[in-house]
Design a protein around this motif. Structure first.
Motif, mmCIF file in Angstrom:
data_model
loop_
_atom_site.group_PDB
_atom_site.id
_atom_site.type_symbol
_atom_site.label_atom_id
_atom_site.label_comp_id
_atom_site.label_asym_id
_atom_site.label_seq_id
_atom_site.Cartn_x
_atom_site.Cartn_y
_atom_site.Cartn_z
ATOM 1 N N SER A 32 57.433 42.430 35.492
ATOM 2 C CA SER A 32 57.691 41.133 36.128
ATOM 3 C C SER A 32 57.397 41.174 37.629
ATOM 4 O O SER A 32 57.343 40.136 38.285
ATOM 5 N N ARG A 42 68.291 31.527 36.165
ATOM 6 C CA ARG A 42 67.863 30.554 35.159
ATOM 7 C C ARG A 42 66.412 30.760 34.717
ATOM 8 O O ARG A 42 65.898 30.026 33.884
ATOM 9 N N GLY A 43 65.788 31.789 35.285
ATOM 10 C CA GLY A 43 64.399 32.076 34.894
ATOM 11 C C GLY A 43 64.340 32.723 33.514
ATOM 12 O O GLY A 43 65.332 33.252 33.017
ATOM 13 N N LYS A 44 63.139 32.738 32.908
ATOM 14 C CA LYS A 44 63.085 33.212 31.526
ATOM 15 C C LYS A 44 63.293 34.720 31.409
ATOM 16 O O LYS A 44 63.848 35.182 30.423
ATOM 17 N N GLU A 45 62.903 35.479 32.433
ATOM 18 C CA GLU A 45 63.132 36.930 32.363
ATOM 19 C C GLU A 45 64.627 37.226 32.317
ATOM 20 O O GLU A 45 65.102 37.930 31.423
ATOM 21 N N TYR A 46 65.345 36.691 33.309
ATOM 22 C CA TYR A 46 66.781 36.987 33.310
ATOM 23 C C TYR A 46 67.466 36.415 32.073
ATOM 24 O O TYR A 46 68.329 37.061 31.474
ATOM 25 N N MET A 47 67.081 35.208 31.664
ATOM 26 C CA MET A 47 67.709 34.603 30.480
ATOM 27 C C MET A 47 67.553 35.509 29.255
ATOM 28 O O MET A 47 68.459 35.625 28.438
ATOM 29 N N SER A 48 66.396 36.157 29.163
ATOM 30 C CA SER A 48 66.185 37.038 28.003
ATOM 31 C C SER A 48 67.134 38.245 28.066
ATOM 32 O O SER A 48 67.638 38.697 27.045
ATOM 33 N N GLU A 51 70.742 36.866 27.194
ATOM 34 C CA GLU A 51 70.916 36.546 25.769
ATOM 35 C C GLU A 51 70.907 37.800 24.913
ATOM 36 O O GLU A 51 71.674 37.919 23.951
#
Ligand SMILES: *Cc1c(COP(=O)(O)O)cnc(C)c1O
Length: 359
Positions: A32, A42-48, A51
């Motif tokens: 990244s 709230r970005g997709k890397e951190y969200m992944s 989760e």
């Protein structure tokens, strides 16, 4: 290889593998170009990452679908307030008093309503768990709260209390993920991460759906479980780095064989230390055998004047943080999941040698 064995009660030792992985990913997480610390929450890397951590925790503990997992801040100490605020609903709450941490939970709960101390181990200086048959529970309690492991006194509750329909609430800060538990028997479980899971700054709450949404009017938004649950713990910026490391620890635990396997190792480790404590007159652990903590082992030396030389010798042998809590004195060895059995054996070897020299 690491150079020390850290027996701290918390923040505490972490698996070497996890630290090495975090170091390797520090400057550039998965291509990244960023450190996890720098990512938008709230970005997709951190969200992944977020989760995945929740999914892995659910799988490890077998958390049923009707329970929410919250990643909060404020430590277990803030839960001493959030639990009564959200769960009391004008009723009496039952508390079991087994030591320093349950005492703090009781004191805080009294700010919000009526507390019934259903049982107390004060009569024997908090060295045992009062038999559950003797607990004097209220007729219509909002919940029953207990501390699953008294980190300071070294007293652990191994049998999950049976409260009938009354929601069971447990402070599991220092026993979290050290053994399997049946989550479905609990209304709410909480603990700070810095004992057995990850860095300080993250508090994990696991709460059954039906207990959400009962905070009184005027409850600060951040302190309302329902609001936190609806926002998936993203009401404000979550402790992203701590959640990331906790996630790596969950995966490490899976690789160890899960909680049943880690429990066997914890039993084995604790046995090495307690067997020696029972075989000597030089050191002493005051806790009732059946209630001895597998995670935190307090012990005293026969002569307190030897405490300082004992600690200095331990430090020379690269064994750190053995000094007992200021409220009880003596020593305390915290032997959480990440403490290898070699660390416990090294400690016992040193204790034996010290006894020989000074006994
Ligand atoms: C450490 C500890 C706490 C306090 O945790 P903080 O995260 O520092 O607020 C509460 N209960 C138990 C059992 C603990 O071990």
């Amino acid at each position: 290889m690491r150079q020390v064995f850290n027996f701290s009660a918390g923040p505490a030792t972490l698996p070497e593998e996890v630290l090495a992985q975090a170091a390797a990913e520090m400057l550039d997480w998965h291509g990244s170009g960023q450190s996890v610390m720098e990512m938008s929450h709230r970005g997709k890397e951190y969200m992944s990452i977020h989760e995945q951590a929740e999914r892995d925790l659910r799988e490890l503990m077998g958390i049923p679908a009707n329970y929410k997992v919250l990643f909060l801040q404020g430590g277990a100490t803030l839960q001493f307030a959030m639990v009564p605020i959200n769960l009391m609903r004008g009723k009496t709450a039952d508390y079991v008093h087994t030591g320093e941490w349950s005492k703090k939970a009781i004191k805080e709960a009294r700010l919000f309503g009526a507390v019934n101390v259903a049982a107390s181990a004060e009569d024997r200086s908090f060295t045992y768990v009062p038999a559950q048959s003797t607990w004097k529970r209220s007729a219509d309690a909002a919940y029953l709260h207990y501390c699953a492991n008294e980190t300071i006194g070294g007293v652990e509750v191994f049998q999950t209390p049976d409260t009938g329909g009354v929601p069971l609430v447990a402070d599991v800060s220092s026993t979290f993920l050290s053994r399997p538990i049946d989550v479905s028997k609990f209304g709410l479980i909480y603990g700070g991460a810095q004992k057995n899971i990850g860095p300080a700054g993250l508090t994990i709450v696991i709460v059954r759906d039906d207990l959400l949404g009962h905070a009184p009017k005027g409850t600060p938004t951040m302190l309302d479980y329902k609001v936190q649950a609806d926002a998936d713990s993203m009401l404000n910026t979550p402790p992203t780095w701590a959640i990331y490391i906790a996630g790596l620890v969950f995966q490490w635990l899976e690789r160890q064989g899960g909680l049943a396997a880690i429990e066997q190792r914890n039993i084995e480790k604790a046995k090495v230390l307690y067997d020696y404590l029972d075989a000597t007159q030089f050191y002493r652990n005051p806790v009732e055998r059946a209630d001895r903590s597998r995670m935190n082992v307090p012990f005293t030396l026969r002569d307190p004047a030897l405490d300082e030389p004992f600690l200095a010798g331990a430090k020379e042998r690269r064994m750190l943080q053995l000094k007992g809590h200021r409220s009880v004195g003596g020593m305390r060895a915290s032997i959480y999941n990440a403490m290898p059995i070699e660390g416990v054996r090294a400690l016992v070897d040193y204790m034996r040698e010290f006894e020989k020299r000074n006994g």
